[in-house]
Design an enzyme around this catalytic site. Structure first.
Site, short mmCIF file in Angstrom:
data_model
loop_
_atom_site.label_atom_id
_atom_site.label_comp_id
_atom_site.label_asym_id
_atom_site.label_seq_id
_atom_site.Cartn_x
_atom_site.Cartn_y
_atom_site.Cartn_z
N ASN A 11 0.88 -1.17 0.00
CA ASN A 11 0.00 0.00 0.00
C ASN A 11 0.91 1.22 0.00
O ASN A 11 1.50 1.55 1.03
CB ASN A 11 -0.90 -0.04 1.25
CG ASN A 11 -1.79 1.18 1.34
OD1 ASN A 11 -1.82 2.01 0.43
ND2 ASN A 11 -2.51 1.31 2.45
N LYS A 13 0.09 4.18 -0.31
CA LYS A 13 -0.59 5.36 0.26
C LYS A 13 -0.36 6.56 -0.67
O LYS A 13 -0.27 6.37 -1.89
CB LYS A 13 -0.10 5.61 1.70
CG LYS A 13 -0.22 4.33 2.54
CD LYS A 13 -0.04 4.52 4.01
CE LYS A 13 -0.19 3.17 4.71
NZ LYS A 13 -0.16 3.27 6.15
N HIS A 95 -9.48 1.00 4.89
CA HIS A 95 -8.18 1.21 5.55
C HIS A 95 -8.36 2.16 6.73
O HIS A 95 -9.20 3.07 6.68
CB HIS A 95 -7.17 1.78 4.53
CG HIS A 95 -5.79 1.79 5.09
ND1 HIS A 95 -5.33 2.78 5.90
CD2 HIS A 95 -4.79 0.89 4.99
CE1 HIS A 95 -4.08 2.49 6.28
NE2 HIS A 95 -3.74 1.34 5.73
N GLU A 97 -6.78 4.64 7.62
CA GLU A 97 -6.67 6.07 7.29
C GLU A 97 -7.97 6.57 6.66
O GLU A 97 -8.36 7.73 6.87
CB GLU A 97 -5.45 6.30 6.40
CG GLU A 97 -4.16 6.15 7.21
CD GLU A 97 -3.01 5.47 6.51
OE1 GLU A 97 -2.97 5.43 5.28
OE2 GLU A 97 -2.13 4.94 7.24
N GLU A 165 -5.22 -4.91 10.52
CA GLU A 165 -4.19 -3.88 10.69
C GLU A 165 -4.49 -3.12 11.99
O GLU A 165 -5.29 -2.18 11.99
CB GLU A 165 -4.22 -2.90 9.52
CG GLU A 165 -3.96 -3.53 8.19
CD GLU A 165 -3.41 -2.52 7.18
OE1 GLU A 165 -2.25 -2.67 6.81
OE2 GLU A 165 -4.13 -1.59 6.80
N GLY A 171 2.54 2.44 10.63
CA GLY A 171 3.46 3.56 10.45
C GLY A 171 4.18 3.96 11.73
O GLY A 171 4.78 5.04 11.79
N SER A 211 3.66 -1.97 10.21
CA SER A 211 5.11 -1.97 10.42
C SER A 211 5.78 -3.31 10.07
O SER A 211 6.71 -3.73 10.74
CB SER A 211 5.44 -1.55 11.85
OG SER A 211 4.97 -0.22 12.10
#
Ligand code: 13P
Length: 248
Positions: A11, A13, A95, A97, A165, A171, A211
């Site tokens: 991904n 992003k 996701h 985000e 996730e 991140g 991560s």
């Protein structure tokens, strides 16, 4: 080892440009990749066509989001039909985000899942708890509730990969330990067995994201219910090849 084909998604992003992505395509196209692993790269929408035209066909491409209807007055959105029209077979939905930065609700994510599957697009459906939810002991309740909304909108599970996730691991450099990932994946498979079917529980790929690196991927990949990864930062680097080959 299970019969489920290992699945590694990248991904990107909102990262990369034509030059840096061009270098990544060269790395991936010339790398020796385990044929037992399905690989899909999630590109920003403006680079979907570029990625599909430059990446070797053994590497799939995914959109990172889309809208819930085929077309219309929805400025700034893209539809599953458009994604398919660019020769792309996958989309990442839900996701963290999208959920937490852009405020997407479970209901909207469910509608997107239904429409993408009806449009013959395969879905990487993301779920995961926030740090405060883990600390409050509500991880299972949170991920089961998110999974239920997805499940209520899925008719054909063969086109779905479930990505666990944990938000606190995305991140942050704080990976879930192999035991933490395995525990949630096993419970998710149990939920699917109880609420959907044995066949779906046995065959669905449940992948881990948060991560993941070349250093920690092998131990995570060795867990019985970890069927692959969704990789952010490291998917833009040459180490993505080592993650793809985590089970080799
Ligand atoms: P990182 O691998 O950068 O933690 O991102 C994970 C992720 O969000 C993949 O979708």
């Amino acid at each position: 080892m299970s019969a489920r084909k290992f699945f590694v998604g990248g991904n990107w992003k909102m990262n990369g440009d034509k030059e840096s992505l061009g270098e990544l395509f060269m790395t991936l196209n010339t790398a020796s990749l385990d044929d037992e692993t399905e690989v899909v790269c999630g590109a920003p929408s403006i680079y979907l066509d570029y990625a599909r035209s430059k990446l070797d066909l053994r590497i799939g491409v995914a959109a990172q989001n889309c809208y819930k209807v085929p077309k219309g007055a929805f400025t700034g959105e893209i539809s599953p039909a458009m994604i398919k029209d660019c020769g792309i077979d996958w989309v990442i939905l839900g996701h963290s985000e999208r959920r937490h930065v852009f405020g997407e609700s479970d209901e909207l994510i469910g509608q997107k899942v239904a429409h993408c599957l009806e449009s013959d697009l395969c879905v990487i459906a993301c779920i995961g708890e926030k740090l405060e939810e883990r600390e409050a002991g509500t991880t299972d309740a949170v991920v089961f509730a998110q999974t239920k909304v997805i499940a209520d909108n899925v008719k054909d599970w063969s086109h779905v990969v479930l990505a666990y996730e944990p938000v606190w691991a995305i991140g942050t450099g704080k990976t879930a330990s192999p035991a933490q990932a395995q525990e949630v994946h096993e419970k998710l498979r149990g939920w699917l067995r109880a609420n959907v079917s044995d066949a779906v529980a046995d065959t669905i790929r449940i992948i881990y994201g948060g991560s993941v690196t070349a250093v920690n991927c092998k131990e995570l990949a060795a867990q019985a219910d970890v069927d692959g990864f969704l990789v952010g930062g490291a998917s833009l680097k040459p180490e993505f090849v080592d993650i793809i080959n985590a089970r080799s």
